[in-house]
Write an enzyme that holds these catalytic residues in place. Structure first.
Site, PDB file in Angstrom:
ATOM      1  N   ASN A 140       4.541  -1.258   4.987  1.00 54.71           N
ATOM      2  CA  ASN A 140       3.946   0.041   4.637  1.00 54.71           C
ATOM      3  C   ASN A 140       3.644   0.165   3.153  1.00 54.71           C
ATOM      4  O   ASN A 140       3.323   1.246   2.665  1.00 54.71           O
ATOM      5  CB  ASN A 140       4.873   1.183   5.085  1.00 54.71           C
ATOM      6  CG  ASN A 140       6.224   1.148   4.381  1.00 54.71           C
ATOM      7  OD1 ASN A 140       6.550   0.189   3.690  1.00 54.71           O
ATOM      8  ND2 ASN A 140       7.018   2.188   4.584  1.00 54.71           N
ATOM      9  N   HIS A 291      11.213  10.193   2.228  1.00 57.31           N
ATOM     10  CA  HIS A 291      10.363   9.349   1.373  1.00 57.31           C
ATOM     11  C   HIS A 291       8.953   9.219   1.916  1.00 57.31           C
ATOM     12  O   HIS A 291       8.078   8.675   1.245  1.00 57.31           O
ATOM     13  CB  HIS A 291      10.982   7.968   1.187  1.00 57.31           C
ATOM     14  CG  HIS A 291      10.786   7.006   2.323  1.00 57.31           C
ATOM     15  ND1 HIS A 291      11.100   7.320   3.634  1.00 57.31           N
ATOM     16  CD2 HIS A 291      10.312   5.738   2.351  1.00 57.31           C
ATOM     17  CE1 HIS A 291      10.826   6.272   4.402  1.00 57.31           C
ATOM     18  NE2 HIS A 291      10.338   5.311   3.650  1.00 57.31           N
ATOM     19  N   LYS A 369      -4.338  -2.188   1.155  1.00 54.44           N
ATOM     20  CA  LYS A 369      -3.219  -2.816   1.863  1.00 54.44           C
ATOM     21  C   LYS A 369      -3.178  -4.321   1.583  1.00 54.44           C
ATOM     22  O   LYS A 369      -2.168  -4.856   1.185  1.00 54.44           O
ATOM     23  CB  LYS A 369      -3.348  -2.577   3.370  1.00 54.44           C
ATOM     24  CG  LYS A 369      -3.351  -1.113   3.791  1.00 54.44           C
ATOM     25  CD  LYS A 369      -2.001  -0.464   3.574  1.00 54.44           C
ATOM     26  CE  LYS A 369      -0.952  -0.994   4.518  1.00 54.44           C
ATOM     27  NZ  LYS A 369       0.358  -0.326   4.353  1.00 54.44           N
TER      28      LYS A 369
END
Length: 378
Positions: A140, A291, A369
């Site tokens: 992630n 978070h 990403k």
């Protein structure tokens, strides 16, 4: 990060630690994740487990939890020690998403030795660990150009130097191979057991935390230079995988940000807003906040369901009109916005439990990403 010289004293434990889940009954919390919290609560020395509204199952321990214990357990922090999210102001003359996506550097590769971004490295590299420095990693992790959208607390935002319409770089990454090496050195001997030498683990851990922060700074500088902007210092940089000694116990955070008077960027998804909050969590929440949005699907489920619902091209442009730079097709599906919980509900739970106050939202323009070499750039 500094630790007290004295270590917590182990005390006999006659009862299982308490568990508190800071989420509404209607919030999406998997029972497996709650079960993991109770399994952690049964560990020797555990005092209190605080589960955040982004709670979801992890490998052996929950993600989105802060766990206080008189015993130090490295596996509760995991391998990505020092992972966190930093926010950097950036000034661009024009923010055209397609042009920005085409100019982003390859953050899978370390910067060249003559890259001007190295100027942000002031002093020694923590642990002397150069491998992977300046790279984002998988999972992630991301680097995102975003625009400040709704401002809920103008005075607070102004103190941070932010107004609606400003551009920021959001960098989410950690200690890469360094943290993995530190955890492996422990697990190969002790498995999921406690640290035999807490001071030695904490010394290595603190280096990884420093390394993660430096890594985020270096990546932000790489992107700023690539876009023709001047690098800036972060206005927010909070680590959410770490352990600290607090109130005489080891406070392990796994996917939970320090929430005791800090500004925290709570990440949504690449297709939803993120929230900058002023965190003010107390001892019941182990001084911690969420978070991010938190997964509601495993990676395998997200891949299987996503291939039925979406095409690759659909996932390269998000519901808010932003672009996703990602050459890894599997990762595109695994990290689809639909694989995550609603960030609005996560924030609402934090507000309802008086753990945080929203300051502003950010809307993604371009989320990086992995490089997309086949397409050149979007």
């Amino acid at each position: 990060m500094s630790h007290q010289n004295s270590r917590p004293e182990a005390v006999p434990q006659s009862t299982v630690a308490t568990v508190a889940v800071f989420a509404a009954p209607t919030s999406w919390i998997e029972s497996d994740a709650v079960d993991q919290c109770h399994q952690v609560a049964a560990l020797d020395g555990m005092v209190h487990v605080a589960a955040m509204p982004d709670l979801h199952p992890g490998k052996g321990a929950p993600i989105g939890a802060a766990m206080a214990s008189t015993v130090l357990y490295p596996f509760l922090v995991g391998s990505d020690i020092g992972c966190g999210i930093a926010v950097f102001p950036i000034r661009l003359k024009r923010a055209v998403a397609a042009r920005i996506a085409a100019r982003l550097p390859d953050l899978d590769r370390a910067p060249d030795s003559d890259d001007p971004a190295w100027a942000v490295v002031d002093g020694d590299i923590p642990a002397g660990h150069v491998e992977g420095l300046g790279t984002v990693g998988r999972g992630n992790h991301f680097v995102e150009l975003a625009r400040v959208d709704t401002v809920f607390e103008p005075d607070h935002a102004d103190r941070l130097g932010l107004v609606a319409g400003d551009l920021v770089l959001i960098v989410h990454s950690g200690s890469r191979g360094l943290g993995e090496r530190i955890l492996r050195a422990h697990t190969e001997v002790h498995g999921a057991g406690p640290a035999a030498d807490p001071a030695a683990y904490l010394a290595a851990h603190d280096e990884a935390v420093r390394w993660g922060s430096l890594n985020r700074r270096l990546m932000a500088a790489r992107v700023a230079h690539a876009l023709g902007a001047e690098p800036t210092a972060p206005i927010v940089d909070q680590c959410h995988n770490l352990v600290e000694i607090r109130d005489g116990v080891y406070l392990h955070r796994k996917g939970a940000a320090p929430g005791d008077g800090n500004d925290v960027l709570i990440a949504g998804t690449r297709g939803t807003p993120s929230y900058l909050v002023a965190a003010h969590a107390g001892p019941d929440a182990n001084h911690s906040v969420a978070h991010g949005a938190g997964r509601k699907m495993s990676r395998a489920d997200a891949l299987r369901r996503g291939k039925v619902k979406h095409t690759v091209e659909q996932l390269r442009r998000t519901p808010v009109g932003s672009l996703v730079v990602c050459g890894d097709r599997q990762l595109l599906f695994e990290e689809a916005p639909s694989a995550y919980k609603r960030i609005e509900q996560v924030i609402a739970d934090l507000v309802d439990h008086q753990l945080a106050t929203p300051v502003a939202t950010t809307i993604p323009l371009v989320t990086y990403k992995t490089p997309d070499h086949k397409r050149g750039r979007p």
